[in-house]
Design a protein around this motif. Structure first.
Motif, PDB file in Angstrom:
ATOM      1  N   LEU A   5      27.663 -17.403  36.129  1.00  0.00           N
ATOM      2  CA  LEU A   5      26.422 -17.429  35.937  1.00  0.00           C
ATOM      3  C   LEU A   5      25.445 -16.942  37.180  1.00  0.00           C
ATOM      4  CD1 LEU A   5      26.202 -20.523  33.765  1.00  0.00           C
ATOM      5  CD2 LEU A   5      25.504 -18.140  32.931  1.00  0.00           C
ATOM      6  N   LEU A   6      25.886 -17.101  38.393  1.00  0.00           N
ATOM      7  CA  LEU A   6      25.230 -16.811  39.588  1.00  0.00           C
ATOM      8  C   LEU A   6      25.174 -15.396  39.456  1.00  0.00           C
ATOM      9  CD1 LEU A   6      26.022 -19.399  42.091  1.00  0.00           C
ATOM     10  CD2 LEU A   6      23.730 -19.082  41.294  1.00  0.00           C
ATOM     11  N   GLU A   7      26.464 -14.637  39.049  1.00  0.00           N
ATOM     12  CA  GLU A   7      26.606 -13.297  39.032  1.00  0.00           C
ATOM     13  C   GLU A   7      25.584 -12.649  38.016  1.00  0.00           C
ATOM     14  OE1 GLU A   7      28.226 -10.993  40.665  1.00  0.00           O
ATOM     15  OE2 GLU A   7      28.622 -12.576  42.162  1.00  0.00           O
ATOM     16  N   MET A  62       9.850 -21.046  25.146  1.00  0.00           N
ATOM     17  CA  MET A  62      11.048 -21.035  25.776  1.00  0.00           C
ATOM     18  C   MET A  62      10.850 -21.736  27.152  1.00  0.00           C
ATOM     19  SD  MET A  62      14.051 -18.676  26.621  1.00  0.00           S
ATOM     20  CE  MET A  62      15.551 -19.059  25.984  1.00  0.00           C
ATOM     21  N   SER A  63      11.223 -22.531  27.485  1.00  0.00           N
ATOM     22  CA  SER A  63      10.818 -23.268  28.910  1.00  0.00           C
ATOM     23  C   SER A  63      11.614 -22.131  29.989  1.00  0.00           C
ATOM     24  CB  SER A  63      11.342 -24.593  29.135  1.00  0.00           C
ATOM     25  OG  SER A  63      12.831 -24.679  28.834  1.00  0.00           O
ATOM     26  N   ASP A  64      11.024 -22.255  31.215  1.00  0.00           N
ATOM     27  CA  ASP A  64      11.599 -21.432  32.479  1.00  0.00           C
ATOM     28  C   ASP A  64      12.539 -22.517  33.110  1.00  0.00           C
ATOM     29  OD1 ASP A  64       9.876 -23.179  33.980  1.00  0.00           O
ATOM     30  OD2 ASP A  64       8.802 -21.448  34.336  1.00  0.00           O
ATOM     31  N   LEU A  75      20.631 -24.010  32.653  1.00  0.00           N
ATOM     32  CA  LEU A  75      19.582 -24.197  33.637  1.00  0.00           C
ATOM     33  C   LEU A  75      18.866 -22.628  33.556  1.00  0.00           C
ATOM     34  CD1 LEU A  75      18.071 -25.507  36.094  1.00  0.00           C
ATOM     35  CD2 LEU A  75      19.829 -24.901  37.317  1.00  0.00           C
ATOM     36  N   PHE A  76      19.869 -21.645  33.817  1.00  0.00           N
ATOM     37  CA  PHE A  76      19.298 -20.050  33.840  1.00  0.00           C
ATOM     38  C   PHE A  76      18.555 -19.775  32.659  1.00  0.00           C
ATOM     39  CE2 PHE A  76      22.671 -20.157  37.284  1.00  0.00           C
ATOM     40  CZ  PHE A  76      21.698 -20.225  38.478  1.00  0.00           C
ATOM     41  N   ARG A  77      19.349 -19.967  31.490  1.00  0.00           N
ATOM     42  CA  ARG A  77      19.182 -19.235  30.383  1.00  0.00           C
ATOM     43  C   ARG A  77      18.527 -20.049  29.077  1.00  0.00           C
ATOM     44  NH1 ARG A  77      24.431 -16.260  29.340  1.00  0.00           N
ATOM     45  NH2 ARG A  77      23.318 -14.167  29.016  1.00  0.00           N
ATOM     46  N   GLY A  78      18.534 -21.375  29.466  1.00  0.00           N
ATOM     47  CA  GLY A  78      18.160 -22.291  28.336  1.00  0.00           C
ATOM     48  C   GLY A  78      19.256 -22.322  27.237  1.00  0.00           C
ATOM     49  N   ASP A 121      27.637 -32.066  36.747  1.00  0.00           N
ATOM     50  CA  ASP A 121      27.424 -32.142  35.454  1.00  0.00           C
ATOM     51  C   ASP A 121      26.052 -31.254  34.655  1.00  0.00           C
ATOM     52  OD1 ASP A 121      25.276 -33.561  36.609  1.00  0.00           O
ATOM     53  OD2 ASP A 121      25.274 -34.884  35.120  1.00  0.00           O
ATOM     54  N   LEU A 122      25.423 -30.576  35.600  1.00  0.00           N
ATOM     55  CA  LEU A 122      24.295 -29.808  35.058  1.00  0.00           C
ATOM     56  C   LEU A 122      24.919 -28.286  34.787  1.00  0.00           C
ATOM     57  CD1 LEU A 122      21.455 -28.820  34.802  1.00  0.00           C
ATOM     58  CD2 LEU A 122      21.392 -28.599  37.509  1.00  0.00           C
TER      59      LEU A 122
END
Length: 103
Positions: A93-95, A1-3, A62-65, A56-57
């Motif tokens: 997601l920031l939370e 899994m990528s980081d 980004l955080f969890r893949g 659009d991201l």
């Protein structure tokens, strides 16, 4: 899994960005991406700036893949972008990230 940074790099390649262009467009300090790579992370404030400037991201990706890299087209299909939905998703997601880093 990528980081996180591998996923960020994939998005940057997709958008034709480099570290410098991303930092300038997101309004964060030049060189911060490189420093973040060495430290292993970015501050929540700087991640929020990136997400705000690139709506659009998909923050979940980004955080969890998980999910798609790009937020689905239906959000952008009308002439009005559903900013509330985008911002709420990214705040959630920031939370999650905040809780994970507090452990």
């Amino acid at each position: 899994m990528s980081d996180f940074f591998e996923r960020l790099d994939k998005y940057m390649e997709y958008k034709g960005l480099n570290d410098n262009k991303l930092t300038v467009e997101a309004g964060i300090s030049v060189g911060l991406i490189g420093k973040g790579r060495k430290r292993g992370g970015l501050s929540q404030e700087n991640i929020a700036k990136i997400l705000y400037n690139y709506p659009d991201l998909n923050a979940n990706w980004l955080f969890r893949g998980e999910g798609n890299m790009i937020i689905e087209d239906q959000i952008f299909s009308s002439s009005e972008v559903n900013w509330k939905k985008i911002i709420k998703s990214q705040e959630d997601l920031l939370e999650i990230l905040k809780k994970q880093t507090a452990k």
